[in-house]
Scaffold this active site. Structure first.
Site, mmCIF file in Angstrom:
data_model
loop_
_atom_site.group_PDB
_atom_site.id
_atom_site.type_symbol
_atom_site.label_atom_id
_atom_site.label_comp_id
_atom_site.label_asym_id
_atom_site.label_seq_id
_atom_site.Cartn_x
_atom_site.Cartn_y
_atom_site.Cartn_z
ATOM 1 N N GLU A 1 0.827 -1.203 0.000
ATOM 2 C CA GLU A 1 0.000 0.000 0.000
ATOM 3 C C GLU A 1 0.862 1.252 0.000
ATOM 4 O OE1 GLU A 1 -3.540 2.010 2.754
ATOM 5 O OE2 GLU A 1 -2.426 0.275 3.476
ATOM 6 N N GLU B 1 -12.433 2.131 5.009
ATOM 7 C CA GLU B 1 -11.386 2.252 6.030
ATOM 8 C C GLU B 1 -11.245 3.738 6.363
ATOM 9 O OE1 GLU B 1 -6.805 0.731 6.702
ATOM 10 O OE2 GLU B 1 -7.259 2.166 5.118
#
Length: 269
Positions: free
Chosen positions: A152, A249
């Site tokens: 990520e 998220e």
């Protein structure tokens, strides 16, 4: 989570239990997520609970755990991953084994790697060499069990010095080093800050994207609180043919239930 129209193939929605339902202990968030309509969940670091406890919670609530992260060092003290730290390779390898143990017990198909913040005394060249080495190791170990490695990119406004901070940076690393079992975890919040032009970037890199996470900018709150046009973004992602998971998220602006009411309105159009 309900999908627009009901009949049409859509991206699947999940919720991150490390950031939502935090009004309750982690062990209670599975049931809360199920009550809110989520049969898919992710956890950043599940290691505070043993794998068998999590397995029982997933089975009880008929849920799938779609993603976990590799251990990322001392999170409480501000560490955000160790994959670019040349003096922590043994610790990284041990973390891969721990995550793999959980993934196999819980049937998790994707594990995310955080590069971490580049130490001041480490050159960019050495940090990248270390990161590449660790990605190769993790990708290889996970491939033995048909589990996909993700990495990520994170914005450097929130986390100054974070080593992996652009989409193309990971794609270049993957292609230059022939790391087949590696794809990008594309976080809309981080990439809006670092890159913008979300729809075009997603389309361009879609083949390299294994998972999408969403939060609005600024503030990292729920969709609809900031500058991103999520109805248009979700429609564009669907039109691209992405049928993977989109996970919420974010940090609820007030509380989780209120934030989910807004999220449901966006999803249902």
């Amino acid at each position: 989570m309900p999908t627009t129209g009901g009949e049409k193939l859509m991206p699947q929605f999940a919720v991150n239990l490390s950031m939502l339902f935090t009004e309750q202990p982690l062990s209670d968030r599975f049931q809360a997520a199920r009550a809110a309509g989520f049969d898919k969940v992710e956890i950043q670091f599940p290691y505070e609970l043993n794998a068998q406890t999590i397995k029982a919670l997933l089975e009880r609530n008929e849920q799938e755990l779609v993603l976990i992260n590799l251990p990322a060092g001392d999170w409480a003290s501000g560490e955000r991953g160790i994959a670019c730290h040349p003096d922590r390779i043994d610790e990284f390898d041990q973390g891969v084994e721990q995550a793999l143990e959980y993934a196999l017990a819980l049937d998790v198909q994707r594990i995310n790697c955080l590069s971490g913040i580049k130490p001041d005394q480490v050159s960019s060249e050495l940090a990248e060499k270390t990161f590449v080495r660790n990605l190769k190791y993790a990708a290889g170990r996970l491939a033995e069990h048909d589990i996909e490695l993700l990495a990520e990119a994170i914005n450097t406004q929130d986390i100054p010095g974070f080593f992996l901070n652009k989409s193309k940076q990971l794609i270049d690393i993957k292609e230059l080093n022939n790391i087949e079992n590696l794809r990008l975890q594309y976080d809309v919040y981080h990439m809006q800050i670092m890159e913008g032009n979300l729809t075009t970037t997603l389309q361009k890199h879609l083949q390299h994207i294994g998972h999408i996470q969403v939060a609005d900018v600024p503030g990292r709150h729920e969709p609809g609180t900031g500058e991103i046009n999520f109805p248009n973004l979700f429609k564009a992602v669907e039109a691209m043919g992405y049928s993977g998971v989109i996970s919420f998220e974010y940090i609820p602006e007030t509380d989780t239930q209120s934030s989910l009411s807004q999220v449901n309105q966006i999803i249902s159009g």
